[in-house]
Design a protein around this motif. Structure first.
Motif, mmCIF file in Angstrom:
data_model
loop_
_atom_site.group_PDB
_atom_site.id
_atom_site.type_symbol
_atom_site.label_atom_id
_atom_site.label_comp_id
_atom_site.label_asym_id
_atom_site.label_seq_id
_atom_site.Cartn_x
_atom_site.Cartn_y
_atom_site.Cartn_z
ATOM 1 N N ALA A 10 0.825 -1.204 0.000
ATOM 2 C CA ALA A 10 0.000 0.000 0.000
ATOM 3 C C ALA A 10 0.861 1.257 0.000
ATOM 4 N N ASP A 14 0.772 4.261 -2.669
ATOM 5 C CA ASP A 14 0.483 5.626 -2.227
ATOM 6 C C ASP A 14 1.530 6.614 -2.741
ATOM 7 N N THR A 15 2.806 6.219 -2.664
ATOM 8 C CA THR A 15 3.896 7.153 -2.971
ATOM 9 C C THR A 15 4.402 7.038 -4.400
ATOM 10 N N ARG A 69 -5.799 -2.784 1.321
ATOM 11 C CA ARG A 69 -6.287 -1.674 2.142
ATOM 12 C C ARG A 69 -7.435 -2.140 3.049
#
Length: 290
Positions: A10, A14-15, A69
């Motif tokens: 995750a 996200d990054t 998630r």
């Protein structure tokens, strides 16, 4: 499923950067890369493409990230609930309590518990201790708070004294007996008695009103010629206002009521039950002092 590895996946999604994801997860970039590579090898999926433009999430990666998630959220909620349960702030606690004590301590206890632990479910059974034993034995309740005089010889239980509660004969303030400095057992016998189920008054009553609701017993004693054995703490306001009077009975000194915590021997109580027990102890001891 390894939740830590799912957090790594995750974080990369996200990054869109292995280096920033590694920094966010407080591990080295090679360790992060090995973690994700191990997941990909185990499930024969490619989660991320790496090129000059950076990291791109593959279609398989989009699916896995969505599932990851959901599991991470569930894991975080599980950890939170376990932490609250360990603190006695969540879960369910069920206990039995005698009628007099219920009238004395339950309103304040309930408000204190719900103010401090709004996620806690509190279930109470209000009966004499002897009638609560079957519920204790079948684990419907974790403990009983009440007098032990009827259950002292019961098998498989542990009894802990928590307080001694004063008892007194009381009558309404304008009762004929209220005018006497001292009454005799014969004086008492001339009037009916208000009393809970199972209690004997030690005299041949003229009659009796029997009820396990102490609020109703109080109203009955205030409205009739009944005499009533109760805790002065329960009628403190009525005594202070003169609406009730405690009688001095010749040769009839009432013993204190021994209030106990009764549990199954060798059984570990839940964190919430321990907190409830502590609060009940404080409340009962406060009544005993008062």
């Amino acid at each position: 499923m390894d939740i830590t590895r799912l957090r790594h996946i995750a974080a990369v999604a996200d990054t869109l950067s292995f280096s920033r994801a590694a920094e966010q997860q407080n591990i080295t970039q090679p360790a992060l890369s090995r973690s994700i590579a191990a997941f990909e090898a185990r499930h024969s999926l490619k989660l991320f493409d790496r090129g000059r433009g950076g990291v791109t999430v593959t279609p398989a990666g989009e699916f896995v990230v969505g599932e990851a998630r959901a599991l991470i959220r569930a894991s975080d909620e599980f950890a939170r609930n376990v932490r609250l349960y360990a603190q006695g702030a969540a879960g369910r606690v069920a206990f039995g309590i005698g009628p007099l004590l219920a009238s004395l301590v339950l309103p304040g206890l309930g408000s204190r518990l719900l103010a401090a632990s709004p996620s806690l479910e509190i279930a109470t059974l209000i009966k004499p201790a002897v009638d609560l034993l079957p519920d204790l034995y079948d684990d419907s309740i974790e403990m009983i708070i009440g007098t032990d005089w009827q259950v002292a010889d019961a098998s498989g239980i542990a009894i802990e004294e928590i307080a001694l509660l004063d008892l007194a004969h009381v009558v309404r303030g304008d009762h004929p007996l209220a005018r006497l400095d001292q009454v005799t057992p014969e004086d008492l016998a001339a009037y009916p008695a208000a009393r809970p189920v199972g209690m004997t008054t030690g005299k041949a009553d003229a009659g009796a009103f029997i009820c396990d609701n102490f609020h109703i017993l109080r109203e009955t004693a205030l409205a009739t010629d009944c005499t009533w054995i109760t805790a002065p703490a329960f009628v403190r306001q009525e005594l202070a206002e003169g609406r009730m009077k405690a009688l001095a009975v010749e040769g009839r000194a009432l013993a204190k009521s021994r209030i106990c915590m009764i549990t199954l021997a060798g059984r570990t109580r839940s964190p919430a039950a321990r907190i409830v027990a502590d609060l009940v102890q404080q409340a009962v001891r406060g009544c005993a002092r008062g």
